[in-house]
Design an enzyme around this catalytic site. Structure first.
Site, PDB file in Angstrom:
ATOM      1  N   GLY A  75       0.914  -1.104  -0.068  1.00  0.00           N
ATOM      2  CA  GLY A  75      -0.142   0.016  -0.045  1.00  0.00           C
ATOM      3  C   GLY A  75       0.737   1.264  -0.027  1.00  0.00           C
ATOM      4  O   GLY A  75       2.175   1.149   0.201  1.00  0.00           O
ATOM      5  N   GLY A  96       2.663   3.738   1.392  1.00  0.00           N
ATOM      6  CA  GLY A  96       3.136   4.152   2.764  1.00  0.00           C
ATOM      7  C   GLY A  96       3.530   5.449   2.817  1.00  0.00           C
ATOM      8  O   GLY A  96       3.864   5.763   4.131  1.00  0.00           O
ATOM      9  N   LYS A 143       4.325  12.204  -3.062  1.00  0.00           N
ATOM     10  CA  LYS A 143       4.978  11.261  -2.884  1.00  0.00           C
ATOM     11  C   LYS A 143       5.970  11.686  -1.581  1.00  0.00           C
ATOM     12  O   LYS A 143       6.853  12.725  -2.038  1.00  0.00           O
ATOM     13  CB  LYS A 143       5.580  10.455  -3.897  1.00  0.00           C
ATOM     14  CG  LYS A 143       6.463   9.469  -3.422  1.00  0.00           C
ATOM     15  CD  LYS A 143       7.030   8.652  -4.804  1.00  0.00           C
ATOM     16  CE  LYS A 143       8.001   7.549  -4.701  1.00  0.00           C
ATOM     17  NZ  LYS A 143       8.491   7.037  -5.731  1.00  0.00           N
ATOM     18  N   ASP A 146       8.488   6.181   7.862  1.00  0.00           N
ATOM     19  CA  ASP A 146       8.074   7.580   8.410  1.00  0.00           C
ATOM     20  C   ASP A 146       7.155   8.229   7.477  1.00  0.00           C
ATOM     21  O   ASP A 146       6.901   9.377   7.503  1.00  0.00           O
ATOM     22  CB  ASP A 146       9.482   8.351   8.594  1.00  0.00           C
ATOM     23  CG  ASP A 146      10.346   8.694   7.263  1.00  0.00           C
ATOM     24  OD1 ASP A 146       9.825   8.144   6.349  1.00  0.00           O
ATOM     25  OD2 ASP A 146      11.560   9.271   7.409  1.00  0.00           O
ATOM     26  N   ARG A 159      -1.519  -1.190 -10.174  1.00  0.00           N
ATOM     27  CA  ARG A 159      -0.434  -1.914 -10.104  1.00  0.00           C
ATOM     28  C   ARG A 159      -0.886  -3.431 -10.324  1.00  0.00           C
ATOM     29  O   ARG A 159      -2.053  -3.965  -9.842  1.00  0.00           O
ATOM     30  CB  ARG A 159       0.462  -2.122  -8.850  1.00  0.00           C
ATOM     31  CG  ARG A 159       0.680  -0.406  -8.465  1.00  0.00           C
ATOM     32  CD  ARG A 159       1.049  -0.528  -7.091  1.00  0.00           C
ATOM     33  NE  ARG A 159       0.867   1.155  -6.773  1.00  0.00           N
ATOM     34  CZ  ARG A 159       1.990   1.757  -6.677  1.00  0.00           C
ATOM     35  NH1 ARG A 159       3.211   1.260  -6.845  1.00  0.00           N
ATOM     36  NH2 ARG A 159       1.867   3.217  -6.122  1.00  0.00           N
ATOM     37  N   ASP A 203       4.443  -4.785  -7.343  1.00  0.00           N
ATOM     38  CA  ASP A 203       3.792  -3.811  -6.980  1.00  0.00           C
ATOM     39  C   ASP A 203       4.454  -2.451  -7.588  1.00  0.00           C
ATOM     40  O   ASP A 203       3.794  -1.299  -7.512  1.00  0.00           O
ATOM     41  CB  ASP A 203       4.105  -3.434  -5.425  1.00  0.00           C
ATOM     42  CG  ASP A 203       5.283  -3.488  -5.008  1.00  0.00           C
ATOM     43  OD1 ASP A 203       6.045  -4.546  -5.162  1.00  0.00           O
ATOM     44  OD2 ASP A 203       5.824  -2.301  -4.086  1.00  0.00           O
TER      45      ASP A 203
HETATM   46  P1  AMP Z   1       9.129   0.694  -3.036  1.00  0.00           P
HETATM   47  O1  AMP Z   1      10.307  -0.110  -2.827  1.00  0.00           O
HETATM   48  O2  AMP Z   1       9.497   2.397  -3.091  1.00  0.00           O
HETATM   49  O3  AMP Z   1       8.195   0.375  -4.053  1.00  0.00           O
HETATM   50  O4  AMP Z   1       8.177   0.698  -1.821  1.00  0.00           O
HETATM   51  C1  AMP Z   1       7.676  -0.573  -1.199  1.00  0.00           C
HETATM   52  C2  AMP Z   1       6.716  -0.339  -0.091  1.00  0.00           C
HETATM   53  O5  AMP Z   1       7.371   0.327   1.162  1.00  0.00           O
HETATM   54  C3  AMP Z   1       5.645   0.625  -0.547  1.00  0.00           C
HETATM   55  O6  AMP Z   1       4.671   0.044   0.275  1.00  0.00           O
HETATM   56  C4  AMP Z   1       5.876   2.080   0.144  1.00  0.00           C
HETATM   57  O7  AMP Z   1       4.693   2.708   0.261  1.00  0.00           O
HETATM   58  C5  AMP Z   1       6.673   1.679   1.441  1.00  0.00           C
HETATM   59  N1  AMP Z   1       7.616   2.650   1.624  1.00  0.00           N
HETATM   60  C6  AMP Z   1       8.803   3.045   1.116  1.00  0.00           C
HETATM   61  N2  AMP Z   1       9.491   3.972   1.689  1.00  0.00           N
HETATM   62  C7  AMP Z   1       8.380   4.477   2.963  1.00  0.00           C
HETATM   63  C8  AMP Z   1       8.573   5.480   3.872  1.00  0.00           C
HETATM   64  N3  AMP Z   1       9.699   6.157   3.925  1.00  0.00           N
HETATM   65  N4  AMP Z   1       7.681   5.318   4.672  1.00  0.00           N
HETATM   66  C9  AMP Z   1       6.512   4.354   4.667  1.00  0.00           C
HETATM   67  N5  AMP Z   1       6.441   3.433   3.798  1.00  0.00           N
HETATM   68  C10 AMP Z   1       7.370   3.397   2.728  1.00  0.00           C
HETATM   69 MG    MG Z   2       6.769   1.039  -5.156  1.00  0.00          MG
END
Ligand code: AMP
Ligand code: MG
Length: 472
Positions: free
Chosen positions: A86, A88, A109, A121, A179, A244
Site C-alpha cells: 500500500g 506508505g 509522494k 516515516d 499495479r 507492486d
Molecule cells: P518501494 O520499494 O518504493 O516500491 O516501496 C515498497 C513499499 O514500502 C511501499 O508500500 C511503500 O509505500 C513503502 N515505503 C517506502 N518508503 C517508505 C517510507 N519512507 N515510509 C513508509 N512507507 C514506505
Molecule cells: Mg513502489
C-alpha cells in the site's frame, strides 16, 4: 492567480476496501523547487502563486476538489509475496482529465505516514525526489511511457536516513497507480467481488476495448512488452521490478534505484539491494513475463471455473516473450538504421552488442556515433568494430535514409547516473542550477546540443556510480 486543478476523481468512488482516506501531513516550511508548467497545461491545471503552490504540493493545503486517499495493494518483492503493502508515503489527491482527454492521477509522494506505512516515516528526502523528477521527465522525452513529475517541494524539515537529509515531496502524475499488486491483494484475500470491481475499473480506464479479465491480461501484456523493449533500447535498468512496481497502464513507475547503462554490460545491476541480480539489465524481459504471470494468477481467481481459465491465461502469458522480442528487434533495428528489421537481423544486432561488451563501449554514445561514422572510437579495440561494420554496410544498402532512422532512435543525452548524483549533491548544498540544466537538456535528448557536450560524456573513473539505493 490562484492554483486551480479541475479534479474529476474516480478511484475514490470505489468501495472503501480499495484505500484509506488520508490527508497529507503538513510540513514546517515548504518551498517550491520545481513546477512543470507544460504538464500542468496538458492536465488542465491553472498555476497559482509560488507560495500557494508550495503549500499545496507540500500537502499543507488541500486544493478544492481533492479527495485524499492512500491506495491499498500487495505484491511480490524480489519474488516473495508480501500480503500487504500500500501507499506508505503517498497520497492520491485525485485525477484530472486533460485537454488531450487523458485521465491522470495526481499523487503526493513523501507526504507523511499513512495506514500502510508500517515502520516507515512516510517521508522522502530530496535526493530521490529530484532523481525521480529528472529521470521520469527524461524518460518521457526519450519516448518511454512513464509516470511524470508535476512539482517538487522542499519541506524545510529533516528526514533521517544515513544522517539528517533535507525532506522533500514529489507530485507524481500517472495514467493511474493501478499495479499488478492491486489485483494481487484482492485475489489473495479471496475477495472476488472487489477483484471483479477492480477488473472493470481497469478496463474502463485503460483498455475500453478489452473483453473481460483475459482481454485485460492481453492488453497489459502488450503494453508491458512495448515498455520493456523501450527500456532495453535506452539502456534503462529499473532496479526493482517488484509486482507492486509493475503498472497496469504500461508506464514506468517507481524510480527508486534505477540507473542507465554507461558501458554496455548485459549483466549490469546497480541496486544495492538486488544481490542476486534478479533485476539485471538483460533479465528485465524475463521478469516482465514473470510479473504478468502473477497478474494472470490473480485475475483467474474471479472465475468460477478456474481450471478452465488456466489454459487461456497461460497462452496469453506465453505469447509475451515473443512480443518483447518483436519490439526489441524493431527498436534495435532502428538503432542501427533499419526501418524494417527482420528476424535475420537479430544476429547482426547481437554481434554488435557482443563486440561492445568486450570493448568497454559506451551504450548510448556508440549507437549515436553509428550515424556519424565515429563509432569505432568507442571500442578499446577499434578493429572489433571494423569487422562488424562491413556486414552492417552490406545490410544498409536497401535502406533509403538510415541516418534519419538512427538519429530518431539513438539519443545523444540520457540521465547519466553520475550526473544525477552530482545534481543531487549540488541541490543538497542549495545549488539548483545542475537540476535545471539537466531538465532543460534532457527535454530534447535526440537533438545535438553542443553546449551540453559534458552531459553526453561517460563518467570518468572517479565519477562512476557503483550502486544505487532505494532512497526510502
Ligand atoms: P518501494 O520499494 O518504493 O516500491 O516501496 C515498497 C513499499 O514500502 C511501499 O508500500 C511503500 O509505500 C513503502 N515505503 C517506502 N518508503 C517508505 C517510507 N519512507 N515510509 C513508509 N512507507 C514506505
Ligand atoms: Mg513502489
Amino acid at each position: 492567480m490562484t492554483l486551480s486543478i479541475p479534479f474529476d476523481n474516480s478511484y475514490a468512488r470505489l468501495p472503501p476496501a480499495f484505500f484509506s482516506t488520508q490527508p497529507p501531513s503538513p510540513v514546517t516550511a515548504p518551498r517550491l523547487i520545481a513546477f512543470n508548467a507544460d504538464l500542468a497545461r496538458l492536465m488542465g491545471i491553472e498555476p497559482g502563486e509560488v507560495g500557494e503552490m508550495a503549500q499545496v504540493f507540500a500537502g499543507n493545503r488541500l486544493p478544492e476538489g481533492a479527495t485524499p486517499i492512500s491506495q491499498l495493494y500487495s505484491g511480490h518483492q524480489f519474488g516473495q509475496y508480501n500480503p500487504q503493502l500500500g501507499d506508505g508515503r503517498a497520497v492520491l489527491l485525485g485525477e484530472t482529465v486533460g485537454i488531450d482527454g487523458v485521465r491522470r492521477d495526481i499523487q503526493l509522494k513523501g507526504s507523511g505516514r499513512t495506514a500502510y506505512s508500517r515502520g516507515g516515516d512516510g517521508r522522502a528526502w530530496l535526493g530521490p525526489v529530484l532523481r525521480e523528477y529528472v529521470v521520469s521527465e527524461a524518460m518521457h522525452a526519450l519516448g518511454v511511457p512513464t509516470t511524470r513529475a508535476l512539482a517538487a517541494v522542499e519541506t524545510g524539515e529533516p528526514v533521517y536516513r544515513e544522517g539528517a537529509m533535507p525532506g522533500a515531496v514529489l507530485t507524481r502524475v500517472a495514467a493511474s497507480h493501478l499495479r499488478v499488486g492491486t489485483f494481487q491483494i484482492f485475489a489473495a484475500r479471496g475477495d472476488t467481488n472487489n477483484l471483479k470491481r477492480l477488473t472493470d475499473y481497469a478496463i474502463a480506464r485503460h483498455y475500453p476495448d478489452a473483453d473481460g479479465p483475459m482481454g485485460l491480461l492481453a492488453a497489459v501484456r502488450d503494453a508491458q512488452a512495448r515498455l520493456i523493449a523501450r527500456w532495453m533500447c535506452v539502456g534503462f535498468i529499473h532496479g526493482v521490478m517488484n509486482t507492486d512496481n509493475s503498472s497496469i497502464s504500461g508506464e514506468t513507475i517507481d524510480y527508486g534505484p534505477c540507473a542507465f547503462l554507461d558501458i554496455y554490460d548485459p549483466a549490469a545491476v546497480f541496486s544495492s539491494i538486488d544481490r542476486t541480480g534478479r533485476y539485471a539489465y538483460s533479465n528485465q524481459p524475463d521478469i516482465a513475463v514473470w510479473n504478468l504471470a502473477q497478474l494472470a494468477t490473480a485475475l483467474i481467481q474471479q472465475y468460477d471455473d478456474r481450471e478452465a481459465m488456466v489454459e487461456e491465461a497461460t497462452g496469453i502469458v506465453h505469447a509475451m516473450p515473443d512480443l518483447i522480442r518483436q519490439h526489441w528487434l524493431a527498436g534495435f533495428g532502428a538503432k542501427i538504421g533499419l526501418s524494417d528489421a527482420r528476424t535475420e537481423d537479430v544476429a547482426l544486432i547481437g554481434d554488435l552488442l557482443m563486440r561492445m561488451t568486450g570493448n568497454q563501449a559506451d551504450f548510448t554514445n556508440t549507437f549515436r556515433a553509428l550515424g556519424n561514422g565515429s563509432a569505432r572510437d568507442q571500442f578499446t579495440d577499434p578493429a572489433a568494430f571494423d569487422a562488424w561494420e562491413a556486414n552492417w554496410q552490406d545490410r544498409l544498402t536497401t535502406e533509403s535514409d538510415p541516418q534519419a532512422v538512427m538519429r530518431a532512435a539513438n539519443p545523444a543525452f540520457i540521465p547519466r547516473n553520475h550526473r544525477i548524483e552530482q545534481m543531487i549533491a549540488a541541490a543538497v548544498e542549495g545549488d539548483y542550477a545542475p537540476f535545471k540544466r539537466l531538465n532543460a537538456v534532457l527535454s530534447r535528448p535526440y537533438e545535438e546540443q553542443p553546449d551540453a557536450a559534458d552531459l553526453a560524456r561517460p563518467p570518468m573513473p572517479d565519477e562512476v556510480v557503483a550502486a544505487t539505493f532505494c532512497g526510502t
